[in-house]
Design an enzyme around this catalytic site. Structure first.
Site, PDB file in Angstrom:
ATOM      1  N   ARG A  59      14.830  -6.334  -9.725  1.00 28.40           N
ATOM      2  CA  ARG A  59      13.979  -5.593  -8.706  1.00 28.40           C
ATOM      3  C   ARG A  59      12.503  -6.350  -8.859  1.00 28.40           C
ATOM      4  O   ARG A  59      12.031  -7.125  -8.151  1.00 28.40           O
ATOM      5  CB  ARG A  59      13.988  -4.078  -8.836  1.00 28.40           C
ATOM      6  CG  ARG A  59      13.439  -3.509  -7.468  1.00 28.40           C
ATOM      7  CD  ARG A  59      12.078  -3.443  -7.605  1.00 28.40           C
ATOM      8  NE  ARG A  59      11.450  -2.494  -8.771  1.00 28.40           N
ATOM      9  CZ  ARG A  59      10.169  -2.478  -9.020  1.00 28.40           C
ATOM     10  NH1 ARG A  59       9.059  -3.222  -8.348  1.00 28.40           N
ATOM     11  NH2 ARG A  59       9.733  -1.842 -10.173  1.00 28.40           N
ATOM     12  N   CYS A 107       3.863  -7.446  -8.634  1.00 31.52           N
ATOM     13  CA  CYS A 107       3.886  -6.693  -7.542  1.00 31.52           C
ATOM     14  C   CYS A 107       3.044  -7.463  -6.503  1.00 31.52           C
ATOM     15  O   CYS A 107       2.102  -7.872  -6.701  1.00 31.52           O
ATOM     16  CB  CYS A 107       3.214  -5.237  -7.669  1.00 31.52           C
ATOM     17  SG  CYS A 107       3.035  -4.350  -6.165  1.00 31.52           S
ATOM     18  N   HIS A 111       6.083   1.600 -18.490  1.00 35.30           N
ATOM     19  CA  HIS A 111       6.575   0.457 -17.519  1.00 35.30           C
ATOM     20  C   HIS A 111       4.987  -0.527 -17.779  1.00 35.30           C
ATOM     21  O   HIS A 111       3.999  -0.371 -17.138  1.00 35.30           O
ATOM     22  CB  HIS A 111       6.663   0.724 -16.166  1.00 35.30           C
ATOM     23  CG  HIS A 111       6.928  -0.097 -15.214  1.00 35.30           C
ATOM     24  ND1 HIS A 111       8.229  -0.418 -14.454  1.00 35.30           N
ATOM     25  CD2 HIS A 111       6.198  -1.090 -14.490  1.00 35.30           C
ATOM     26  CE1 HIS A 111       7.972  -1.346 -13.582  1.00 35.30           C
ATOM     27  NE2 HIS A 111       6.546  -1.693 -13.582  1.00 35.30           N
TER      28      HIS A 111
HETATM   29  P1  HMG Z   1       4.765   1.214   7.093  1.00 32.98           P
HETATM   30  O1  HMG Z   1       4.548  -0.044   8.163  1.00 32.98           O
HETATM   31  O2  HMG Z   1       3.771   2.095   7.193  1.00 32.98           O
HETATM   32  O3  HMG Z   1       5.927   1.895   7.642  1.00 32.98           O
HETATM   33  O4  HMG Z   1       5.491   0.734   5.698  1.00 32.98           O
HETATM   34  P2  HMG Z   1       6.544   2.599   9.046  1.00 32.98           P
HETATM   35  O5  HMG Z   1       7.170   3.843   8.840  1.00 32.98           O
HETATM   36  O6  HMG Z   1       5.164   2.658   9.915  1.00 32.98           O
HETATM   37  O7  HMG Z   1       7.374   1.537   9.858  1.00 32.98           O
HETATM   38  C1  HMG Z   1       7.138   0.365  10.200  1.00 32.98           C
HETATM   39  C2  HMG Z   1       8.221  -0.859  10.324  1.00 32.98           C
HETATM   40  O8  HMG Z   1       8.878  -0.743   8.979  1.00 32.98           O
HETATM   41  C3  HMG Z   1       9.338  -0.381  11.220  1.00 32.98           C
HETATM   42  O9  HMG Z   1       9.918  -1.358  11.552  1.00 32.98           O
HETATM   43  C4  HMG Z   1      10.440   0.521  10.251  1.00 32.98           C
HETATM   44  O10 HMG Z   1      11.440   0.366  10.769  1.00 32.98           O
HETATM   45  C5  HMG Z   1      10.298  -0.475   8.945  1.00 32.98           C
HETATM   46  P3  HMG Z   1       9.442  -1.939  13.050  1.00 32.98           P
HETATM   47  O11 HMG Z   1       9.782  -0.958  14.212  1.00 32.98           O
HETATM   48  O12 HMG Z   1       8.220  -2.439  12.896  1.00 32.98           O
HETATM   49  O13 HMG Z   1      10.666  -3.207  12.974  1.00 32.98           O
HETATM   50  N1  HMG Z   1      10.395   0.457   7.761  1.00 32.98           N
HETATM   51  C6  HMG Z   1      11.504  -0.102   6.881  1.00 32.98           C
HETATM   52  N2  HMG Z   1      12.229  -1.176   6.942  1.00 32.98           N
HETATM   53  C7  HMG Z   1      13.234  -0.971   5.895  1.00 32.98           C
HETATM   54  N3  HMG Z   1      13.240  -0.205   4.684  1.00 32.98           N
HETATM   55  C8  HMG Z   1      12.431   0.794   4.830  1.00 32.98           C
HETATM   56  C9  HMG Z   1      11.668   0.950   5.852  1.00 32.98           C
HETATM   57  N4  HMG Z   1      10.354   1.766   6.250  1.00 32.98           N
HETATM   58  C10 HMG Z   1       9.968   1.382   7.208  1.00 32.98           C
HETATM   59  N5  HMG Z   1      12.394   1.710   3.705  1.00 32.98           N
HETATM   60  C11 HMG Z   1       6.469   1.016   3.767  1.00 32.98           C
HETATM   61  C12 HMG Z   1       5.724   1.506   4.807  1.00 32.98           C
HETATM   62  C13 HMG Z   1       6.379   1.847   2.722  1.00 32.98           C
HETATM   63  C14 HMG Z   1       7.890   0.722   4.330  1.00 32.98           C
HETATM   64  C15 HMG Z   1       6.011  -0.391   3.683  1.00 32.98           C
HETATM   65  O14 HMG Z   1       4.756  -0.267   2.937  1.00 32.98           O
HETATM   66  C16 HMG Z   1       6.545  -0.983   2.313  1.00 32.98           C
HETATM   67  O15 HMG Z   1       7.878  -1.435   2.545  1.00 32.98           O
HETATM   68  N6  HMG Z   1       6.179  -1.201   1.038  1.00 32.98           N
HETATM   69  C17 HMG Z   1       6.857  -1.563  -0.142  1.00 32.98           C
HETATM   70  C18 HMG Z   1       5.792  -2.151  -0.840  1.00 32.98           C
HETATM   71  C19 HMG Z   1       6.515  -2.757  -2.353  1.00 32.98           C
HETATM   72  O16 HMG Z   1       7.854  -2.798  -2.507  1.00 32.98           O
HETATM   73  N7  HMG Z   1       5.903  -3.090  -3.242  1.00 32.98           N
HETATM   74  C20 HMG Z   1       6.505  -3.309  -4.539  1.00 32.98           C
HETATM   75  C21 HMG Z   1       7.409  -2.261  -5.068  1.00 32.98           C
HETATM   76  S1  HMG Z   1       6.086  -1.273  -5.975  1.00 32.98           S
HETATM   77  C22 HMG Z   1       5.969  -1.739  -7.705  1.00 32.98           C
HETATM   78  O17 HMG Z   1       6.122  -2.858  -7.841  1.00 32.98           O
HETATM   79  C23 HMG Z   1       5.387  -1.185  -8.799  1.00 32.98           C
HETATM   80  C24 HMG Z   1       6.397  -0.576  -9.947  1.00 32.98           C
HETATM   81  O18 HMG Z   1       7.010  -1.818 -10.211  1.00 32.98           O
HETATM   82  C25 HMG Z   1       5.673   0.045 -10.641  1.00 32.98           C
HETATM   83  C26 HMG Z   1       4.182  -0.855 -11.404  1.00 32.98           C
HETATM   84  O19 HMG Z   1       4.353  -1.635 -12.020  1.00 32.98           O
HETATM   85  O20 HMG Z   1       3.150  -0.283 -10.720  1.00 32.98           O
HETATM   86  C27 HMG Z   1       7.321   0.288  -9.279  1.00 32.98           C
HETATM   87 MG    MG Z   2       6.104  -3.022 -11.866  1.00 35.20          MG
END
Ligand code: HMG
Ligand code: MG
Length: 302
Positions: free
Chosen positions: A15, A240, A207
């Protein structure tokens, strides 16, 4: 120093490791990586994320990857779910654990999940409720727990606040994340202590990204506090997409080498783990980002 006798590692390589890769990695390769990690003795694997494919295209195949893995008894498979939409898709794939991910930095929260910290908690609330009702474990990640690419240093009080909010909605375990790898041992201990105000020792993990080469030192500093759960990434993959300049997580191989050298058990076979890291690194066309893996691979070749 009274170190734990056993440490549990969650390999987040499939992931965190792959989410930042620019070229698409086929689902079959991700599945093979998971298979190899469990064969090496990993009992916790963070498989994928149910996030927006527009935000993180590499994770668009989350459901196929979950469907492709051959589950092994005793292994827990976790997935990231930022909102109810993600949870509803994830639950169909029967994860053992879901991860909600918030941040100790307002700016990072906005960049990563497009909402404020407060709003993120309100989004997580129904996700946590649904997961708990379904008997699925819930972990929370607290990103930017020591530093933020947009806000700079982050005070431990911010971590304490997010830990309190997460505890308030029923998140069972929190990961204190140094997203951009700027932490040093005492700062990391202060961030962990802040989370420990709201969670027991068994419910807090480290982490650590290794951008500045501090992740092993930070792991050791965490062990000194009695922390015995860590997220690590095979071959040091990771990063990220919303934390520019941040490199991978600390390599699982390096952590296992250190722990075994200290007489701390992990249940992991280092040689098989190195093979798993070599497999994915070969696919990506580079050497593993693990000093221990490269040293042991050179020794094998010689
Ligand atoms: P948003 O644009 O505010 O969402 O994104 P929304 O609710 O307004 O929806 C907009 C569109 O996204 C819609 O589609 C929804 O259907 C779709 P459209 O109508 O435009 O075609 N949508 C989704 N599609 C699939 N799965 C979903 C989903 N939710 C909405 N769950 C959102 C908000 C949270 C979805 C977006 O910002 C996002 O996906 N962010 C993820 C970012 C990410 O994955 N970052 C990396 C992981 S975190 C990390 O790595 C840190 C960690 O390792 C710890 C560390 O190291 O710090 C964990
Ligand atoms: Mg991370």
């Amino acid at each position: 120093m009274n170190y734990p006798s056993y440490v549990r590692l969650v390999d987040v390589g499939p992931r965190d490791g792959l989410q930042n890769e620019k070229t698409p990695v086929p689902a079959a390769i991700k599945v093979e990586l998971v298979q190899r990690l469990q064969a090496a003795g990993l009992t916790e694997i963070e498989v994928t994320s149910f996030v927006s494919p527009k935000w993180v295209p590499q994770m668009a195949d989350a459901a196929s990857v979950m469907a492709g893995i051959q589950r092994q008894p005793g292994v827990r498979y976790s997935v990231l779910t930022p909102n109810l939409q993600g949870y509803q898709a994830a639950v169909l794939t029967q994860p053992d654990e879901i991860v909600v991910f918030g941040a100790a930095s307002e700016a990072f929260s906005q960049k990563n999940i497009n909402c404020s910290i407060e709003e993120s908690i309100e989004r997580f609330r129904p996700v946590v409720q649904a997961a708990v009702a379904a008997g699925i474990a819930v972990r929370g990640a607290i990103s930017c727990a020591v530093g933020c690419p947009y806000e700079g240093d982050i005070a431990p009080e911010r971590v304490e606040m997010v830990a309190r909010l997460m505890s308030g909605i029923g998140v069972q375990h929190v990961g204190v994340a140094d997203t951009i790898g700027v932490g040093t041992p005492l700062k990391v201990q202060r961030a962990l202590d802040a989370a420990l105000k709201h969670y027991a020792l068994d419910q807090v993990s480290g982490h650590f990204h290794d951008t500045y080469g501090m992740a092993l030192a930070n792991t050791l500093a965490s062990l000194e506090l009695g922390i015995w759960n860590f997220d690590t990434s095979v071959a040091g993959l990771g990063g990220c997409p919303y934390a520019k300049g941040a490199t991978g997580n600390v390599a699982t191989e390096d952590v296992v080498y250190m722990l075994h050298g200290m007489g701390i058990e992990t249940g992991i076979d280092l040689d098989q783990l190195i093979d798993a890291g070599k497999f994915i690194s070969d696919f990506l066309g580079r050497k593993p980002h693990s000093r221990a893996a490269n040293a042991l691979l050179a020794k094998r070749a010689g």
